[in-house]
Design an enzyme around this catalytic site. Structure first.
Site, mmCIF file in Angstrom:
data_model
loop_
_atom_site.group_PDB
_atom_site.id
_atom_site.type_symbol
_atom_site.label_atom_id
_atom_site.label_comp_id
_atom_site.label_asym_id
_atom_site.label_seq_id
_atom_site.Cartn_x
_atom_site.Cartn_y
_atom_site.Cartn_z
ATOM 1 N N ASP A 141 0.837 -1.199 0.000
ATOM 2 C CA ASP A 141 0.000 0.000 0.000
ATOM 3 C C ASP A 141 0.878 1.258 0.000
ATOM 4 O OD1 ASP A 141 -2.281 1.556 0.205
ATOM 5 O OD2 ASP A 141 -3.062 0.563 1.995
ATOM 6 N N ASP A 175 -10.925 2.009 -3.223
ATOM 7 C CA ASP A 175 -11.525 1.715 -1.919
ATOM 8 C C ASP A 175 -13.036 1.858 -1.987
ATOM 9 O OD1 ASP A 175 -9.283 1.031 -0.558
ATOM 10 O OD2 ASP A 175 -8.990 2.959 0.409
HETATM 11 C C1 DGJ Z 1 -5.828 1.879 1.946
HETATM 12 C C2 DGJ Z 1 -6.230 0.678 1.159
HETATM 13 O O1 DGJ Z 1 -6.773 1.058 -0.062
HETATM 14 C C3 DGJ Z 1 -7.195 -0.154 1.988
HETATM 15 O O2 DGJ Z 1 -7.624 -1.268 1.246
HETATM 16 C C4 DGJ Z 1 -6.536 -0.576 3.264
HETATM 17 O O3 DGJ Z 1 -5.490 -1.462 2.985
HETATM 18 C C5 DGJ Z 1 -6.032 0.625 4.025
HETATM 19 N N1 DGJ Z 1 -5.229 1.474 3.202
HETATM 20 C C6 DGJ Z 1 -5.255 0.218 5.233
HETATM 21 O O4 DGJ Z 1 -4.674 1.261 5.900
#
Ligand code: DGJ
Length: 693
Positions: free
Chosen positions: A450, A513
């Site tokens: 990430d 997300d």
């Molecule tokens: C952002 C990501 O897009 C989410 O899926 C998740 O992993 C969060 N970060 C975790 O902090």
């Protein structure tokens, strides 16, 4: 042969299965574009007439459609390259000095050698052809053979010329939670600029261009190109005064300067490009096929369960094991432990950089969870954010100089974190060793990588915007060499790193997300125009959706997520027996159709109804799947007609509908179509079909 050279040796014709691209070296020594479009086989039909200036204010340099315009002379248009030589000269003058053709297994590459007229500075224009996909990759390599550093201030990979005005330009806009929002705008006089300046490439725009002449899915001319770069890119589209539209893409010159040392060379990221006179469908399918065959890692992607939305930072070994057991019962093949397992990570405030397993959350070590997942015969994945550090983390206390910063300025935090200066070799080694140790110590099959903030305060170096992502690419490549079975997922606050650069390095890609099943229809539709379905991770999550507040039936949520690589992110510990049963049914169905979804051809079908149906088809050899969605039916409650594409007119097909099996000819299904009526809000259907033997 894909590459033909004219009898006089001054014109090059690059042919793919159905397209041609031509340019020549004119009497001034300029590399002049001649043609891009439907296939023409006769290289000697092309001509290079002398261009005359329109007036002294419209010099020939301005009018000539150059393949790679450089900064200097009577050129005021967009240039692809600007360099400053040690003596302060900021003008480039190139000379053509020959070409080479390099042959690979399934491709040919033409290299045009250019050299500066005075300095030992070389520019190789590269054209790599993939004839069976009707695609070409264009890039440039610049080389410093002088004795002193040369400053590269701008480097775009190529310029393209489209001999029309009033084209439509399409791309996507958006932000976190709303990525991939397609927009279309008319190109007129002036410039359209799309770019990224944040270091994390694609929340706001995406590094590709699509220019069409009022094309539809199946008709009309479309010119397109996708830049193979994550990080700061820029692209310019301009309708010029001289009756054409030009477009170029490459490294963003915003806050950019790269010192090319003596003996060094720099390759600009390639642009994967093509032309279709059969509309957007051909564009998408050619890109998808090429990505599947040449870019993405082989194999089907697993159905995953990710615990982020269920537990956020509050992970405990016990609860994760319970989630894994439920996930297995549902049919998931991979269990991914997301953020919150390490250091003092209880919220966004702390933990990043301290990559040890939190003992309070995992009193018996991470092994307990890994072993439990493995005992369930599932794969195990884990979340990391290696480029970042929280100010409170021990790593930052120990190495305050490891972040991007200016000595005299306050460094910005974002999501309470700094960005590590990974241009420092010791930081690179720290990240590599941390991941290598994690992968060596635990039986991990999947890394979710990430990156949750943009870069700022890069420090004195102005090539960081480019180097940062190159270093990440290298670290991931090294890790994959050492741990070849591990799949790497690219995630950057959702879909912040979706581009043809990352596609060749990582294996799985987090689309957004935003997991609202209705919003996702738009996101996924736009995504599918350029990116392959196998690279589109989609989760079913709980309702009301955390972003939209919408409540959507579980079947619709599954159907929407089954259009990509399926994942589940619900709190499945709270599932009712009915929800569990439905999930099992849906996941089993997905596994059945997965090869068609992930490796088949994809069609965005027309909806002739006044009601807003979303209709899609996937086809792989003799098998196909139709997805139909009706988010809301209107007054009149109309049905629709699904006209399939890509079928064999003469063949018979069996369709498995909710009303029973039906046999129809390919021509009937394509020209008459299948009648379908969905009722109510958030109605959806999946129809499998196959060609009869
Ligand atoms: C952002 C990501 O897009 C989410 O899926 C998740 O992993 C969060 N970060 C975790 O902090």
């Amino acid at each position: 042969m894909s590459i033909a050279v004219s009898t006089k040796g001054d014109i090059f014709l690059l042919n793919t299965q159905s397209t041609s691209y031509a340019f020549g070296i004119d009497h001034l020594g300029l590399v002049r574009h001649l043609y891009w479009g439907r296939k023409i086989e006769a290289v000697d039909d092309f001509e290079l007439p002398e261009l005359t200036e329109v007036s002294t204010n419209d010099p020939v340099f301005e009018i000539t459609p150059e393949e790679f315009p450089v900064h200097g002379g009577l050129r005021y248009k967009e240039h692809c390259l600007k360099a400053t030589f040690p003596d302060g000269t900021r003008e480039l003058v190139y000379r053509y000095c020959g070409y080479d053709v390099e042959k690979g297994e399934d491709r040919e590459e033409l290299v045009i050698h250019l050299m500066d007229d005075h300095y030992a500075f070389f520019m190789d224009l590269r054209y790599k052809l993939y004839p069976q996909y009707d695609l070409m990759e264009r890039s440039v390599v610049v080389r410093n053979q002088t004795e002193a550093p040369i400053q590269i201030e701008k480097l775009h990979s190529a310029q393209f010329h489209i001999p029309y005005e009033n084209l439509n330009f399409s791309n996507v806009h958006g932000h976190w939670g709303a990525e991939q929002q397609r927009f279309v705008q008319k190109v007129s006089y002036g410039k359209i600029v799309i770019e990224n300046r944040r270091g994390i490439s694609t929340h706001n725009h995406n590094p590709y261009f699509v220019l069409d002449q009022d094309a539809t899915e199946t008709d009309g001319q479309v010119y397109f190109g996708a830049l193979r770069l994550s990080g700061n890119f820029s692209g310019v589209v301009e309708q010029t005064q001289y009756g054409e539209t030009l477009v170029q893409m490459g490294l963003n010159s915003h806050d950019f300067l790269l010192e090319l040392q003596p003996g060094e060379s720099l390759e600009a990221p390639a642009i994967l490009c093509g032309y279709s006179d059969h509309g957007f469908e051909t564009m998408s399918q050619n890109l998808h096929r090429f990505a599947r065959d040449h870019i993405l890692r082989e194999g089907l992607r697993p159905v995953l369960y990710n615990s982020w939305e269920a537990t956020e930072f509050h992970v405990t070994s016990r609860e994760q094991i319970k989630l894994a057991q439920k996930a297995k019962e549902m049919g998931a093949e991979l269990f991914v432990l997301d953020d919150g397992w390490f250091g003092e990570r209880h919220s966004t405030q702390n933990g990043l950089g301290d990559w040890y397993v939190n003992e309070g959350k995992f009193p018996n070590g991470l092994e307990e969870l890994v072993d439990a997942v493995k005992a369930l015969d599932m794969k195990f994945g884990i979340w990391v954010e290696p480029e970042m550090v929280n100010p409170k983390a021990q790593l930052y206390q120990d190495h305050p100089d490891w972040i991007y910063h200016y000595e005299t300025r306050v460094t910005d935090t974002s999501r309470v974190q700094y960005v590590l200066n990974i241009t420092k070799p010791e930081v690179q080694e720290f990240i590599y060793n941390m991941l290598d140790n994690l992968l060596t110590r635990y039986d991990i099959d999947y890394i979710k990588w990430d990156a949750n903030r943009p870069i700022s305060q890069t420090g004195p170096q102005r090539d960081v915007w480019y180097q940062h992502i190159q270093i990440i690419y290298d670290i991931v490549k090294r890790l994959k060499e050492a741990h070849p079975h591990v799949l790497f997922e690219a995630c950057a606050s959702g879909g912040g790193r979706i581009d043809y650069g990352i596609l060749g390095i990582f294996d799985d890609f987090w689309t957004s997300d935003n997991t609202d099943a209705y919003d996702r229809l738009y996101i996924q539709d736009a995504y599918s125009r350029i990116y392959p379905i196998k690279a589109m991770r989609a989760w079913v999550t709980d309702c009301p959706n955390f972003l939209s507040g919408r409540v959507i039936p579980l079947t619709f949520r599954y159907h929407s997520a089954m259009m990509g690589t399926l994942g589940v992110g619900c709190n499945i510990l709270k599932f009712s027996p009915e929800e569990m049963e439905l999930s099992q049914k849906m996941i089993a169905l997905y596994k059945d159709i997965r090869p068609i979804i992930q490796e088949g051809d994809f069609y965005r079908l027309d909806n002739p109804s006044a009601d807003q149906y979303f209709l899609y088809e996937y086809l792989k050899e003799n098998q196909g799947v139709i997805f139909a969605f009706l988010p809301q039916s209107k007054v009149g409650h109309r049905g629709t007609t699904i006209r399939l594409r890509g079928l064999d007119e003469q063949a018979q097909y069996t369709l498995h509908t909710s009303k029973g099996d039906m046999i129809k000819s390919g021509s009937y299904l394509m020209y008459h179509g299948l009648e379908l009526k969905l009722c109510g809000d958030y109605a959806s259907a999946v129809i499998q079909f196959e060609k009869n033997p």
